[in-house]
Design a protein around this motif. Structure first.
Motif, mmCIF file in Angstrom:
data_model
loop_
_atom_site.group_PDB
_atom_site.id
_atom_site.type_symbol
_atom_site.label_atom_id
_atom_site.label_comp_id
_atom_site.label_asym_id
_atom_site.label_seq_id
_atom_site.Cartn_x
_atom_site.Cartn_y
_atom_site.Cartn_z
ATOM 1 N N TYR A 45 -27.444 85.911 28.879
ATOM 2 C CA TYR A 45 -27.615 84.877 29.909
ATOM 3 C C TYR A 45 -26.292 84.162 30.182
ATOM 4 C CZ TYR A 45 -29.642 81.016 32.539
ATOM 5 O OH TYR A 45 -29.941 80.114 33.534
ATOM 6 N N LEU A 46 -25.573 83.852 29.127
ATOM 7 C CA LEU A 46 -24.296 83.151 29.282
ATOM 8 C C LEU A 46 -23.296 83.992 30.076
ATOM 9 C CD1 LEU A 46 -23.949 81.652 25.682
ATOM 10 C CD2 LEU A 46 -24.391 80.376 27.790
ATOM 11 N N ILE A 47 -23.363 85.304 29.900
ATOM 12 C CA ILE A 47 -22.453 86.197 30.627
ATOM 13 C C ILE A 47 -22.903 86.372 32.076
ATOM 14 C CG2 ILE A 47 -21.586 88.566 30.794
ATOM 15 C CD1 ILE A 47 -21.778 88.707 27.719
ATOM 16 N N ASN A 48 -24.163 86.736 32.250
ATOM 17 C CA ASN A 48 -24.649 87.134 33.576
ATOM 18 C C ASN A 48 -24.989 85.963 34.494
ATOM 19 O OD1 ASN A 48 -24.508 89.901 32.880
ATOM 20 N ND2 ASN A 48 -26.481 89.771 31.841
ATOM 21 N N SER A 49 -25.463 84.868 33.930
ATOM 22 C CA SER A 49 -25.881 83.737 34.765
ATOM 23 C C SER A 49 -24.854 82.612 34.813
ATOM 24 C CB SER A 49 -27.217 83.174 34.259
ATOM 25 O OG SER A 49 -28.239 84.138 34.359
ATOM 26 N N CYS A 50 -24.080 82.472 33.738
ATOM 27 C CA CYS A 50 -23.130 81.354 33.667
ATOM 28 C C CYS A 50 -21.683 81.780 33.889
ATOM 29 C CB CYS A 50 -23.252 80.645 32.318
ATOM 30 S SG CYS A 50 -24.914 80.043 31.954
ATOM 31 N N ALA A 57 -19.001 83.845 25.460
ATOM 32 C CA ALA A 57 -20.462 83.802 25.341
ATOM 33 C C ALA A 57 -20.898 83.925 23.888
ATOM 34 C CB ALA A 57 -21.083 84.917 26.177
ATOM 35 N N LEU A 58 -20.243 84.800 23.152
ATOM 36 C CA LEU A 58 -20.585 84.981 21.743
ATOM 37 C C LEU A 58 -20.318 83.704 20.958
ATOM 38 C CD1 LEU A 58 -21.618 87.111 19.765
ATOM 39 C CD2 LEU A 58 -19.237 87.724 19.291
ATOM 40 N N SER A 59 -19.202 83.053 21.264
ATOM 41 C CA SER A 59 -18.860 81.805 20.583
ATOM 42 C C SER A 59 -19.832 80.688 20.947
ATOM 43 C CB SER A 59 -17.428 81.398 20.944
ATOM 44 O OG SER A 59 -17.104 80.138 20.402
ATOM 45 N N VAL A 60 -20.123 80.562 22.237
ATOM 46 C CA VAL A 60 -21.008 79.496 22.717
ATOM 47 C C VAL A 60 -22.435 79.696 22.222
ATOM 48 C CG1 VAL A 60 -22.074 78.527 24.804
ATOM 49 C CG2 VAL A 60 -19.609 78.935 24.734
ATOM 50 N N SER A 61 -22.852 80.945 22.063
ATOM 51 C CA SER A 61 -24.229 81.230 21.634
ATOM 52 C C SER A 61 -24.522 80.688 20.242
ATOM 53 C CB SER A 61 -24.493 82.740 21.664
ATOM 54 O OG SER A 61 -23.748 83.410 20.653
ATOM 55 N N LYS A 62 -23.480 80.381 19.484
ATOM 56 C CA LYS A 62 -23.671 79.798 18.155
ATOM 57 C C LYS A 62 -24.049 78.322 18.236
ATOM 58 C CE LYS A 62 -20.256 82.988 16.193
ATOM 59 N NZ LYS A 62 -18.920 83.114 15.548
ATOM 60 N N LYS A 63 -23.870 77.741 19.441
ATOM 61 C CA LYS A 63 -24.141 76.312 19.614
ATOM 62 C C LYS A 63 -25.446 76.038 20.352
ATOM 63 C CE LYS A 63 -19.146 75.601 20.055
ATOM 64 N NZ LYS A 63 -18.055 75.163 20.976
ATOM 65 N N VAL A 64 -26.038 77.077 20.942
ATOM 66 C CA VAL A 64 -27.261 76.873 21.713
ATOM 67 C C VAL A 64 -28.130 78.125 21.642
ATOM 68 C CG1 VAL A 64 -26.238 77.696 23.879
ATOM 69 C CG2 VAL A 64 -28.172 76.112 23.961
ATOM 70 N N GLN A 65 -29.443 77.930 21.567
ATOM 71 C CA GLN A 65 -30.391 79.038 21.574
ATOM 72 C C GLN A 65 -31.327 78.862 22.761
ATOM 73 O OE1 GLN A 65 -31.176 81.831 19.878
ATOM 74 N NE2 GLN A 65 -29.320 81.765 18.637
ATOM 75 N N LEU A 66 -31.418 79.870 23.623
ATOM 76 C CA LEU A 66 -32.210 79.756 24.851
ATOM 77 C C LEU A 66 -33.626 80.299 24.712
ATOM 78 C CD1 LEU A 66 -29.461 80.645 27.473
ATOM 79 C CD2 LEU A 66 -30.123 78.410 26.564
ATOM 80 N N LYS A 92 -17.304 76.028 33.233
ATOM 81 C CA LYS A 92 -16.546 75.118 32.367
ATOM 82 C C LYS A 92 -17.474 74.142 31.650
ATOM 83 C CE LYS A 92 -12.187 75.140 34.975
ATOM 84 N NZ LYS A 92 -11.270 74.298 35.797
ATOM 85 N N ILE A 93 -18.464 73.639 32.367
ATOM 86 C CA ILE A 93 -19.412 72.703 31.758
ATOM 87 C C ILE A 93 -20.194 73.383 30.642
ATOM 88 C CG2 ILE A 93 -21.554 71.416 32.173
ATOM 89 C CD1 ILE A 93 -20.454 70.675 34.916
ATOM 90 N N VAL A 94 -20.664 74.597 30.911
ATOM 91 C CA VAL A 94 -21.438 75.332 29.903
ATOM 92 C C VAL A 94 -20.585 75.622 28.676
ATOM 93 C CG1 VAL A 94 -22.618 77.511 29.412
ATOM 94 C CG2 VAL A 94 -23.020 76.329 31.587
ATOM 95 N N GLU A 95 -19.330 75.976 28.887
ATOM 96 C CA GLU A 95 -18.447 76.258 27.753
ATOM 97 C C GLU A 95 -18.203 75.008 26.918
ATOM 98 O OE1 GLU A 95 -15.628 79.972 29.160
ATOM 99 O OE2 GLU A 95 -15.105 77.956 29.859
ATOM 100 N N ARG A 96 -18.101 73.858 27.581
ATOM 101 C CA ARG A 96 -17.807 72.623 26.861
ATOM 102 C C ARG A 96 -19.063 71.993 26.256
ATOM 103 N NH1 ARG A 96 -13.910 72.717 31.024
ATOM 104 N NH2 ARG A 96 -11.812 72.163 30.311
ATOM 105 N N MET A 97 -20.180 72.067 26.977
ATOM 106 C CA MET A 97 -21.416 71.449 26.490
ATOM 107 C C MET A 97 -22.609 72.364 26.747
ATOM 108 S SD MET A 97 -21.226 67.371 27.261
ATOM 109 C CE MET A 97 -22.688 67.174 26.233
ATOM 110 N N PRO A 98 -22.717 73.448 26.007
ATOM 111 C CA PRO A 98 -23.788 74.422 26.257
ATOM 112 C C PRO A 98 -25.193 73.866 26.066
ATOM 113 C CG PRO A 98 -22.668 74.900 24.181
ATOM 114 C CD PRO A 98 -21.846 73.871 24.893
ATOM 115 N N THR A 99 -25.331 72.820 25.261
ATOM 116 C CA THR A 99 -26.669 72.258 25.037
ATOM 117 C C THR A 99 -27.246 71.626 26.299
ATOM 118 O OG1 THR A 99 -25.623 70.225 24.209
ATOM 119 C CG2 THR A 99 -26.333 71.848 22.572
ATOM 120 N N LEU A 100 -26.405 71.400 27.310
ATOM 121 C CA LEU A 100 -26.923 70.881 28.577
ATOM 122 C C LEU A 100 -27.893 71.867 29.223
ATOM 123 C CD1 LEU A 100 -23.770 69.239 30.231
ATOM 124 C CD2 LEU A 100 -25.775 68.067 29.304
ATOM 125 N N LEU A 101 -27.782 73.137 28.870
ATOM 126 C CA LEU A 101 -28.691 74.146 29.418
ATOM 127 C C LEU A 101 -30.136 73.902 28.986
ATOM 128 C CD1 LEU A 101 -26.552 77.382 28.936
ATOM 129 C CD2 LEU A 101 -27.106 76.258 31.107
#
Length: 250
Positions: A45-50, A57-66, A92-101
């Motif tokens: 999702y992080l790759i295709n939608s964001c 995406a791999l790094s950010v996925s450690k901070k949020v679970q969808l 940029k927002i997703v990379e900085r604050m992925p929990t906003l998703l």
């Protein structure tokens, strides 16, 4: 040994019944499969939608679970798009604050946007500032954002747009800790004869200058005085900033 294997071994020792052990083993494998599916979905999702790169995406996925469900994050992405954010800004927002998703956009994000709009902040300015510094979107609207926005404005006697630009440089100004950090440093400058007009102008232009540890701030002020700078002149604060930068680089 994996956590699942450890759990199975524990259960076999505590509950030697073969049927129960098989039941536990199946349950652990099922839970592990769900977790792997969630991880895979999140990265995809992080790759295709964001628009994130695979590495990001791999790094950010450690901070949020969808949780294998695009409904919630889709609503957040659509919210930003509807408010004029570009794909790059959203990334940029997703990379900085992925929990906003995981936010409920209409309930938690919209009131914050409406507040900034009410202060005359345009959607284009909002998208530029928030994409570079989205921290405020995690703050409470009533007890934090509105309170500290008005407090900073009253304290510095600046206008609404200047408060928001100051936030771009230093997100702490809209947090509940800002006044407690800044007030002692402002009081110190006053004690050393720096005019209020100079202090407030600099506080709006460069709020980050005022947030160092108070003891460090005091030592730097004393060093500027020893160098012969006049506290009544604006270059006193310029010299202070130069010394702060030098101390950071050494």
């Amino acid at each position: 040994m994996s956590l699942g294997s450890m759990f199975i071994s524990f259960c076999k020792g505590k509950y030697p019944n073969p049927t129960f052990s098989r039941f536990v083993s199946v349950g652990v494998r099922y839970v592990s499969k769900i977790a792997r599916n969630d991880d895979s979905f999140t990265v995809s999702y992080l790759i295709n939608s964001c628009g994130l790169s695979p590495e990001s995406a791999l790094s950010v996925s450690k901070k949020v679970q969808l949780k294998n469900n695009p409904t919630q994050p889709d609503s957040v992405l659509n919210f930003f798009k509807n408010h004029g954010f570009s794909q790059t800004q959203i990334r940029k927002i997703v990379e900085r604050m992925p929990t906003l998703l995981l936010s409920k956009a209409e309930k938690t994000l919209l009131p914050k946007f409406q507040f900034f709009y009410s202060k005359g902040i345009s959607s284009s300015d909002l998208s530029v500032v928030l994409s570079s510094n989205p921290a405020v979107l995690a703050y409470n609207i009533d007890n934090c954002i509105i309170l500290n926005f008005n407090s900073f404005k009253d304290f510095t006697r600046c206008d609404d747009s200047e408060v928001f630009l100051a936030y771009k440089d230093c997100s702490v100004i809209l947090s509940n800790s800002f006044h407690s950090i800044v007030a002692p440093n402002v009081a110190l400058l006053r004690q050393h004869g720096v005019p209020d007009s100079n202090i407030m102008t600099e506080l709006v232009r460069n709020p980050r200058k005022f947030i160092p540890n108070h003891d460090k701030f005091r030592r730097t002020v004393e060093e500027v005085e020893k160098l012969g700078f006049n506290p009544l002149k604006s270059n006193f604060l310029t010299a202070h900033q130069v010394l702060v930068q030098i101390s950071k680089s050494t």
